[in-house]
Every structure is written in C-alpha cells, then in structure tokens.
Motif scaffolding. Structure first.
Motif, PDB file in Angstrom:
ATOM      1  N   SER A 265       1.017  -1.088   0.070  1.00  0.00           N
ATOM      2  CA  SER A 265      -0.031   0.101   0.077  1.00  0.00           C
ATOM      3  C   SER A 265       0.877   1.118  -0.076  1.00  0.00           C
ATOM      4  O   SER A 265       1.965   1.072   0.319  1.00  0.00           O
ATOM      5  CB  SER A 265      -0.789   0.022   1.177  1.00  0.00           C
ATOM      6  OG  SER A 265      -0.151   0.327   2.380  1.00  0.00           O
TER       7      SER A 265
ATOM      8  N   SER B 224      -5.508   0.131  -2.226  1.00  0.00           N
ATOM      9  CA  SER B 224      -6.187  -0.551  -0.915  1.00  0.00           C
ATOM     10  C   SER B 224      -6.143   0.671   0.214  1.00  0.00           C
ATOM     11  O   SER B 224      -7.042   0.501   0.930  1.00  0.00           O
ATOM     12  CB  SER B 224      -5.574  -1.491  -0.390  1.00  0.00           C
ATOM     13  OG  SER B 224      -4.369  -1.463   0.380  1.00  0.00           O
TER      14      SER B 224
ATOM     15  N   SER C 225     -10.163   4.413  -2.764  1.00  0.00           N
ATOM     16  CA  SER C 225      -9.973   3.257  -2.336  1.00  0.00           C
ATOM     17  C   SER C 225     -11.335   2.551  -2.408  1.00  0.00           C
ATOM     18  O   SER C 225     -12.496   3.003  -2.193  1.00  0.00           O
ATOM     19  CB  SER C 225      -9.392   3.278  -0.755  1.00  0.00           C
ATOM     20  OG  SER C 225      -9.409   1.809  -0.430  1.00  0.00           O
TER      21      SER C 225
END
Ligand code: 9MR
Length: 470
Positions: free
Chosen positions: A47, A360, A366
């Motif tokens: 991420s 994410s 997201s």
C-alpha cells in the motif's frame, strides 16, 4: 500520477489516439502457474502507507486481507517494498523487515492470492523528498530538492535530477549505487526463491531517467539495469516471474515505450520458457489529476485508453512478454467513476490481462472508506473474472447488464487442472448456470464463490463457455 504536466514540460507528449484492436488472441504469452494454467490476476496495490510507516509495513492487518477477499474476490496483490527498508546501510540487509513481509505474504496465501513484490520508488528517495532509495545511495550534489505540488513536479527539482543521474550512471561518481540495487534485489529474490505465494518481482516502480529521457533512457540505462538485475536474480531464483516497467512519464498516458526485448537466462534449460513480464501503468491525464469521467475529460480519457492498448500490445509483442497492468485507479468519488471502472474492466477483459488497482489505502481512491468499511466503488470493482484457465485463452468478456460471462479457450499440451471462475455474490448469489460444449465436471465453492470446471480435452475444438446467474 500527474506526470502529464511534466511530460509536456519536457516536450514528450505528442498526439495520442490510435485505433483499438478488438477481441481476439493478440497475445500468445500468458502468466502461468505451476500447472501451466493461464492466470488472470486481479487485485489491489498494498500500500501507499508502507512508504511512510516507521517499519515499512502497510496499513493492513490479517483480517483486512480476509475482508478484501470477501468483498472483492481478488486473487492478487502488488505489494510495495522499498530499497531503503531492504538495505538500510550499504551491504547490510534487514532480514527482520523481510520476515515481516513474509508474514504478510502468509496472510495472502491463506486467502489463495499471488503476491507481486514491487520495489517502489517515487521521486528517487526520502533524502530528496520522495521514497524508495536509502539516504546513503542518494547524491543530490547539494542541489535543491524541494517538495512541489502536485508531488510529481518534485521529479524535476535539480537535486532529484542529480540523484537519478548518479544512479543511472549519467554522472559517474557512484557506479556502486546501481550494483547495490541489483545486489539488494538478489538478496530479496534469494529470500523468497522458494515461496510459492510470491508470483514474482517488479524491478522498479515508475522509472524516471533524470536528465536522460524517452527512448534514450529506456534502451540505455533502464534496459541495462533490468538485464543486470534479471541475470543476477536468476543465479538465486530460476523460477519466479520478473516484471519490468517502462518509463512512466510517457507510457502512463498511452505513449509508446522503447523498452527492448530482455533475455531470461532460465531459457538455457531445455524446455524452459522465459518468465519476463511487462507491467505498465495506466493513468489518463484527466483521471490522474483527480478529474471526472465526463464531458471532454471523458473524451480525452477514452482516446488515451485506445492508445494505451495499442502501444502496450506492440511493446509486449516486441518483448515476447505477457502483460500485467501494475497500477490504475482514480478518485472514486468523482462523477463517472463507476463508468471509468467499468470501462477499464472491459479493456482488461478485451486484452485478457490482469491488473492491480491503486490502491487499498482507505480513502477516496479506495474500495475502503475505512478499514473493513467498503466504499461505493467496491461493488463495481467486485466483478466476475476467470482466475485460471486450463488451456490457451482465446477470448473472454463479462457483460454487467446481462450478467453473462463468456469465454473461449483451446486445449494446450502439458496444462492440467481446472478452469476457475470467480462469480461475485452480488451478481451470482446462488452461483452460475453453465453452458459448455464437450464433457466437463463443474464444482461450485459457495464460500469462496469460485466455479471450477474440469473439462475433457477435445483436440481441435474450442471450448465455449457461457455462465449466467442461477
Ligand atoms: O497516491 C500516492 C500519494 O498519496 C503520494 O503522495 C504519492 C507520492 O508518494 O504517490 C501516490 O501514489 C502513486 C504511486 O506511488 C505511483 N503511481 C501513481 C500513484 C498515484 O499518484
């Protein structure tokens, strides 16, 4: 990323727009598993938060990975690692960091995912306002490197250009930096060589050439680094896939790449195919700068998508490499976001390639509003797709208006196992009805939402599959 501003500034943007080719088996090569099945990988980047966390770890906990599967049905993650975390001091590798990465790979393994390790960088490294390279491998020449807005404009700060020029060998004070980068990758590859959840390695996120740009960069220092890294990694890991990215500031917008074909030393073993993949990103300019998918923005975006497809297919054919779209994404709260996601999913299906959505990290781009709380776009991202195809794919598509998934494939020597299709619970609450020519057995896994089809080989006949909701 809004590198379009930058690309304009350095005169790289020419006319975009080319005719998209339609469905059909434009590619011979697919990413395959140990049974020879073609994998269509679908997942998220995890991420951005790892860039800034003290331990280099992403925001996720084990429960978030399970929630991702239950919400999106993904089978893949592009997992960010950083050179500065792998090698905090020259020649000193942090195996505690790699053990933490391995633990998270285990969380994905428990959900049946494949993990691509992405050696991430933006704007070279933290010492010049970015992330990626360790401070000890950053020589800004004492020049200014002030963080700009949008962040991509930091790429053209003089201290950043200097740091890249030292790394790429355009300046010659530090030939050791690049050798150390290759050695760091070799260490990572030797650490994960026998980990079957790891799909492979993405050698460098969104490469940028400093003062050498375009084809001179891609055919020169970038290709040179890639070939050296591939050769070194193959001394410790003969099997995992190795992915390369083109220069981002051009190709993210659908412009051509000049990356040459790279050699995979594993082909020296009789019968072993090259495992080098091409992993470009896709960020049409209006979408990249947080705009809408409507009006003239939509027109420009659609032109970019057509050009992107044409250019990626050309490069992949030249490199004889299967394609995996390493990043795409948008501010999903903007007008037309759902249509854009639909459009990209159609493009992915048309090209029969996998992808990782950026990202994410909970927020406006997201599928998560907050950990465990899906945003509106999660429903759109959760789509039906073939995860593994036991043969040579010819065609597939999923029509979201009729909820009909169609797929064609041919038998291929040496491929074993089932063809597995993910059917999202929103569209297929009770599974799917199958129409398929020839002899087959179907198995529905109601808890994983996977339909597995074991099909008897029928030489010379194309398997034609249609799935509709039960
Ligand atoms: O979304 C990310 C943003 O929050 C960061 O400030 C920025 C700089 O690190 O990176 C963004 O993520 C980019 C990724 O690292 C590379 N591809 C484009 C992504 C979106 O701009």
């Amino acid at each position: 990323m809004n590198l379009v501003v930058l690309a304009c500034a350095i005169g790289l943007l020419g006319a975009v727009g080319a005719k998209p080719s339609g469905h059909g088996a434009w590619q011979e090569r697919f990413i395959t598993d140990s049974q020879g099945r073609a994998l269509i990988l679908y997942g998220l980047n995890t991420s951005s938060s790892s860039k800034y966390s003290a331990d280099g770890m992403p925001w996720i906990k084990q429960a978030d990975v399970a929630a991702e599967y239950n919400t999106l049905g993904t089978d893949f993650v592009r997992y960010l690692i950083q050179w500065s975390d792998v090698e905090p001091e020259p020649g000193v590798y942090d195996d505690h960091y790699l053990a933490e990465v391995r633990q998270r790979i285990g969380w994905y393994q428990a959900q049946g995912y494949q993990v691509l390790l992405d050696m991430h960088q933006d704007v070279y490294g933290a010492a010049v306002g970015g992330n990626g390279a360790p401070g000890w491998a950053t020589d800004s020449g004492g020049l200014a490197a002030t963080v700009q807005s949008p962040w991509e404009m930091t790429y053209v700060q003089p201290g950043v250009t200097h740091a890249y020029d030292e790394f790429w060998g355009t300046r010659t004070d530090h030939p050791e930096y690049q050798q150390q980068y290759v050695a760091a990758w070799t260490h990572v590859a030797s650490y994960f060589a026998r980990n079957n959840t790891v799909l492979g390695y993405d050698l460098m996120n969104e490469p940028w050439g400093g003062s050498v740009q375009g084809p001179a960069f891609e055919t020169g220092p970038l290709a040179h680094l890639y070939q050296n890294a591939i050769d070194a990694i193959r001394t410790v890991d003969p099997n995992h896939w190795i992915f390369v990215e083109p220069e981002a500031a051009t190709t993210n917008y659908g412009l051509p790449s000049a990356l040459p074909k790279l050699d995979d030393p594993r082909t020296a073993t009789p019968g072993a195919e090259a495992r080098i993949g091409y992993a470009p990103h896709l960020y049409p300019a209006p979408i990249d700068s947080g705009g809408t998918y409507s009006g003239t923005d939509q027109y420009l975006t659609d032109r970019t998508l057509a050009s992107w497809q044409t250019q990626v297919q050309r490069t992949a054919a030249r490199m004889d490499a299967p394609v995996l779209m390493g990043e795409w994404g948008l501010d999903a709260t903007q007008d037309g976001a759902h249509l854009y996601v639909d459009h990209i999913q159609t493009l992915l299906d048309t090209m029969m390639i996998g992808s990782a959505y950026w990202s994410s990290d909970p927020g406006s781009w997201s599928p998560w509003k907050a950990p465990g709380k899906p945003s509106d776009i999660a429903d759109v991202l959760a789509t039906a797709y073939p995860r593994a195809i036991a043969g040579q794919p010819v065609d597939f598509s999923y029509d979201k208006s009729t909820l009909e998934l169609t797929m064609d494939w041919n038998d291929k020597a040496g491929v074993t196992g089932s063809t597995d299709v993910y059917l999202p619970p929103g569209d297929f609450p009770d599974g799917g009805d199958v129409q398929l020519n020839g002899d087959y057995k179907a198995k529905w896994d109601a808890s994983r939402h996977i339909l597995s089809l074991t099909v008897k080989a029928t030489p010379g006949v194309t398997h034609h599959l249609v799935i509709t909701p039960t």
